[in-house]
Design an enzyme around this catalytic site. Structure first.
Site, PDB file in Angstrom:
ATOM      1  CG  ASP A  83      -1.940   0.856   1.151  1.00  0.00           C
ATOM      2  OD1 ASP A  83      -2.294   1.413   0.012  1.00  0.00           O
ATOM      3  OD2 ASP A  83      -2.592   1.164   2.251  1.00  0.00           O
ATOM      4  CG  HIS A 100       1.395   2.492  -9.924  1.00  0.00           C
ATOM      5  ND1 HIS A 100       0.883   2.359  -8.734  1.00  0.00           N
ATOM      6  CD2 HIS A 100       0.198   3.251 -10.794  1.00  0.00           C
ATOM      7  CE1 HIS A 100      -0.456   2.705  -8.513  1.00  0.00           C
ATOM      8  NE2 HIS A 100      -0.815   3.508  -9.712  1.00  0.00           N
ATOM      9  CG  LEU A 194       9.962 -17.307  -3.123  1.00  0.00           C
ATOM     10  CD1 LEU A 194       9.467 -17.309  -1.746  1.00  0.00           C
ATOM     11  CD2 LEU A 194      10.470 -15.952  -3.780  1.00  0.00           C
TER      12      LEU A 194
END
Length: 307
Positions: A83, A100, A194
């Protein structure tokens, strides 16, 4: 989570003016973004900073944890609500798309650290079902950014033995993005270092609802009896059934907001929560270490009592 806050308009005409201005703003951002990325051949999205690209993980790096972190207490699954991109850009006098791009950089660093430090699953909240109410020009921009990021990072992530899984309601996603999603999931499905789970078009309520519908259909079809429905069965129907570790040990949310925002509602039942003040683009290695240190200092009793 990508954030662009819009204040309420006071009338129909002012709202129409505001919507048109916002659309022009995002259209300009999209055009600048595409122009920038096309002119910087070899740099993927055009979102790279002066930092080097994601490096290949080595066994030595995986064994080297920062001072104070204990390998036996590392979380297996970390979830992140990313956020603050929009506020980060606004605070610096930049445009939303700059925030972004910086958010992509921040995510790249956290993926690297998870791979090096032995964390097995990283789930990030990229686009919520609640975000569909945003202006179409903004939605198109964000989905285009996601598609291009997947394309540009696929080779590096695959080399680093990272498995990519996308969860959420895909019914509204562009066909071109769905094609890329299918490709990256297929190419990386056997990777084991991962697992990166990206939630797109996702919400916790949606996840539980689609699980209930799936179970109801199985009852209707005579596959199971109502009495057989239990937590294990619901877990199997949730979108996080794509991973061996569906329940996050640690949830991190940046930007100082103190809520989970409709993310992994079932799965967060016993998750440890860490709320960071930094906006997502500013949340890097030091912030991640702080969150992990906090996690390792907690006593997880899961409803029991420590003797």
């Amino acid at each position: 989570m990508l954030s662009l806050r819009v204040g309420p308009s006071t009338s129909f005409h002012s709202r129409r003016f505001h919507d048109r201005a916002l659309e022009r703003r995002w259209r300009l951002g999209r055009d600048c973004f595409l122009s920038f990325s096309h002119h910087r051949r070899g740099t993927g999205l055009g979102v790279r900073s002066a930092r080097s690209e994601m490096t290949t993980f080595t066994a030595a790096e995986e064994d080297t944890l920062p001072d104070g972190l204990q390998p036996e207490l590392m979380p297996k699954h970390v979830a992140v609500i990313m956020d603050g991109n929009g506020r980060w850009a606004k605070n610096k006098g930049l445009q939303p798309w700059d925030g972004h791009r910086a958010g992509v950089e921040a995510l790249r660093e956290i993926i690297e650290l998870c791979g090096k430090w032995g964390i097995q699953v990283l789930t990030v909240f990229a686009f919520s079902t609640d975000n569909w109410i945003r202006p179409k020009i903004e939605i198109d921009f964000l989905l285009n950014l996601f598609e291009r990021t997947l394309k540009s990072e696929l080779e590096t992530l695959a080399k680093n033995n990272v498995r990519i899984s996308i969860i959420g309601n895909s019914s509204k996603l562009p066909k071109s993005l769905l094609k890329v999603i299918n490709e990256v999931e297929e190419v990386t499905k056997n990777n084991t270092r991962l697992q990166l789970i990206v939630a797109v078009g996702y919400s916790g309520k949606y996840d539980v609802l689609q699980a209930c519908r799936g179970i109801a259909q199985r009852v209707k079809d005579g596959e199971i009896e109502v009495e057989e429905i239990d937590e294990r069965l619901i877990e199997q129907e949730l979108e996080t059934n794509c991973t061996e570790f569906p329940y996050p040990d640690l949830l991190i949310r940046t930007s100082g907001e103190l809520r989970v925002s409709n993310f992994l509602l079932w799965q967060l039942a016993y998750t440890e929560l860490f709320f960071a003040q930094e906006l997502w683009p500013d949340f890097g290695r030091s912030g991640f270490i702080e969150a992990l240190m906090s996690f390792q200092q907690r006593q997880r009793r899961f409803g029991g009592r420590k003797s």
